[in-house]
Motif scaffolding. Structure first.
Motif, PDB file in Angstrom:
ATOM      1  N   UNK A   1     -47.654 -56.033  -7.146  1.00 34.93           N
ATOM      2  CA  UNK A   1     -46.501 -56.368  -6.302  1.00 34.93           C
ATOM      3  C   UNK A   1     -46.140 -57.842  -6.312  1.00 34.93           C
ATOM      4  N   UNK A   2     -46.982 -58.675  -6.927  1.00 36.18           N
ATOM      5  CA  UNK A   2     -46.735 -60.121  -6.878  1.00 36.18           C
ATOM      6  C   UNK A   2     -47.375 -60.817  -8.067  1.00 36.18           C
TER       7      UNK A   2
ATOM      8  N   UNK B   1     -38.580 -52.358  -6.946  1.00 36.90           N
ATOM      9  CA  UNK B   1     -37.529 -52.955  -6.124  1.00 36.90           C
ATOM     10  C   UNK B   1     -38.159 -54.004  -5.214  1.00 36.90           C
ATOM     11  N   UNK B   2     -37.347 -54.940  -4.725  1.00 34.72           N
ATOM     12  CA  UNK B   2     -37.884 -56.007  -3.894  1.00 34.72           C
ATOM     13  C   UNK B   2     -38.376 -55.487  -2.549  1.00 34.72           C
TER      14      UNK B   2
ATOM     15  N   UNK C   1     -39.639 -59.449   4.976  1.00 38.17           N
ATOM     16  CA  UNK C   1     -39.883 -58.084   4.532  1.00 38.17           C
ATOM     17  C   UNK C   1     -38.605 -57.275   4.714  1.00 38.17           C
ATOM     18  N   UNK C   2     -38.248 -56.516   3.677  1.00 35.25           N
ATOM     19  CA  UNK C   2     -36.984 -55.780   3.686  1.00 35.25           C
ATOM     20  C   UNK C   2     -37.125 -54.302   4.052  1.00 35.25           C
ATOM     21  N   UNK C   3     -38.351 -53.824   4.270  1.00 40.09           N
ATOM     22  CA  UNK C   3     -38.570 -52.386   4.424  1.00 40.09           C
ATOM     23  C   UNK C   3     -38.701 -51.957   5.881  1.00 40.09           C
TER      24      UNK C   3
ATOM     25  N   UNK D   1     -41.423 -63.616  -5.093  1.00 43.54           N
ATOM     26  CA  UNK D   1     -40.820 -62.345  -4.698  1.00 43.54           C
ATOM     27  C   UNK D   1     -41.899 -61.272  -4.748  1.00 43.54           C
ATOM     28  N   UNK D   2     -41.879 -60.337  -3.795  1.00 42.05           N
ATOM     29  CA  UNK D   2     -42.833 -59.226  -3.757  1.00 42.05           C
ATOM     30  C   UNK D   2     -42.089 -57.921  -4.056  1.00 42.05           C
ATOM     31  N   UNK D   3     -42.755 -57.026  -4.812  1.00 37.11           N
ATOM     32  CA  UNK D   3     -42.098 -55.797  -5.246  1.00 37.11           C
ATOM     33  C   UNK D   3     -42.900 -54.564  -4.849  1.00 37.11           C
ATOM     34  N   UNK D   4     -42.201 -53.428  -4.732  1.00 40.40           N
ATOM     35  CA  UNK D   4     -42.865 -52.175  -4.393  1.00 40.40           C
ATOM     36  C   UNK D   4     -43.772 -51.743  -5.540  1.00 40.40           C
TER      37      UNK D   4
END
Length: 220
Positions: free
Chosen positions: A72-73, A179-180, A167-169, A107-110
Motif C-alpha cells: 500500500x505504500x 486506488x488511493x 484517509x478517503x475511505x 500516497x497510500x493505496x488499497x
C-alpha cells in the motif's frame, strides 16, 4: 510524474515563503553580504524542491491480482511478526509494516479490492514511526477491507514528523485494488494485519513500491 492534490496548498505556501524571504534577502542583505544572500537562496530553493518532491505522484504500471495483497505504500519493510490485535479482530494477526521516510512517495493505496467494513481515526502520540508502540499509541487511521471471507486491516500511522493523516475511505464503500486510500504528510508508517498463515512475499529490510510489489498471497 504529477503533483498529488494534497500538496497544492503546502507547495503554494512554501513558494510564497520562498519568494518573500528571497526578496527580503535581496533588499537588505545582498548589497553588504552577497555570499550570505546566495546561501539563503540556495538553502530555500533546496527546501522548496524537497517539498515539491515529497508530493510527487510518479507514473507507474500497477500490479493486480485477486489473491494478491499489493504493497500500500513506498518504503522499507520493518516488521513481519504475529501480533494480537486489540482494535478490531481481537485475535492474532500477521503484521507487516512499511516505514516511509520523508524521501518516499507518500500516497497510500488499497492493497486489495473489496468492501470497506471499518474506518476509524484515532488521536495519539507522535513517537518515531519505527517505535514498537507506534502501532497502538500514535495518531492513526485504521480501515478494514473485506474480499470474500478475508478481512485485512490497513493502518496509517503518523510518525515524529507526520502531523496529518488523510484517509478517503468510509464504511460501506466499494474500492478497487491500487486506488488511493489516503496520504500521510512528512514521514510515517503503514501496518497491514493479515490472517495468520498468509504467505508473505517480502522480507525484512526490503525496499518496496506501493501499487507495484506483491506483499503477500492470500489463501484460496
Amino acid at each position: 510524474m504529477t503533483i498529488h492534490k494534497e500538496g497544492y496548498k503546502s507547495i503554494a505556501i512554501a513558494t510564497l515563503i520562498f519568494v518573500i524571504l528571497n526578496l527580503l534577502s535581496f533588499f537588505f542583505i545582498s548589497a553588504s553580504a552577497p555570499l550570505i544572500s546566495w546561501i539563503i537562496f540556495v538553502g530555500l530553493l533546496g527546501l522548496l524542491l524537497f517539498i515539491i518532491s515529497f508530493f510527487r505522484l510518479p507514473n507507474r504500471t500497477h500490479t493486480f491480482g485477486e489473491d494478491k495483497v499489493i504493497c500500500p505504500a513506498d518504503g522499507k519493510v520493518v516488521v513481519i511478526e504475529e501480533v494480537f490485535d486489540e482494535e478490531y479482530f481481537h485475535d492474532k494477526r500477521l503484521q507487516v509494516s512499511i516505514f516511509m521516510s520523508p524521501a518516499n512517495v507518500h500516497v497510500n493505496r488499497n492493497p486489495i479490492s473489496g468492501e470497506v467494513i471499518y474506518s476509524k481515526y484515532h488521536k495519539g502520540k507522535y513517537l518515531v514511526a519505527w517505535h514498537p508502540k507506534s502501532s497502538t499509541e500514535n495518531e492513526r487511521h485504521s480501515v478494514v477491507l473485506k474480499t470474500g471471507n478475508t478481512e485485512i486491516l490497513v493502518k496509517q500511522i503518523a510518525g515524529a514528523l507526520a502531523k496529518r493523516i488523510v484517509n478517503y475511505l468510509k464504511a460501506g464503500m466499494k474500492v478497487k485494488q491500487n486506488e488511493e486510500l489516503g496520504f500521510i504528510k512528512f514521514g510515517s508508517r503503514v501496518d497491514l494485519l493479515l490472517p495468520v498463515g498468509t504467505e508473505v512475499n517480502v522480507q525484512l529490510g526490503q525496499a518496496v513500491k506501493g501499487g507495484v510489489d506483491v506483499l503477500a498471497t492470500l489463501k484460496k
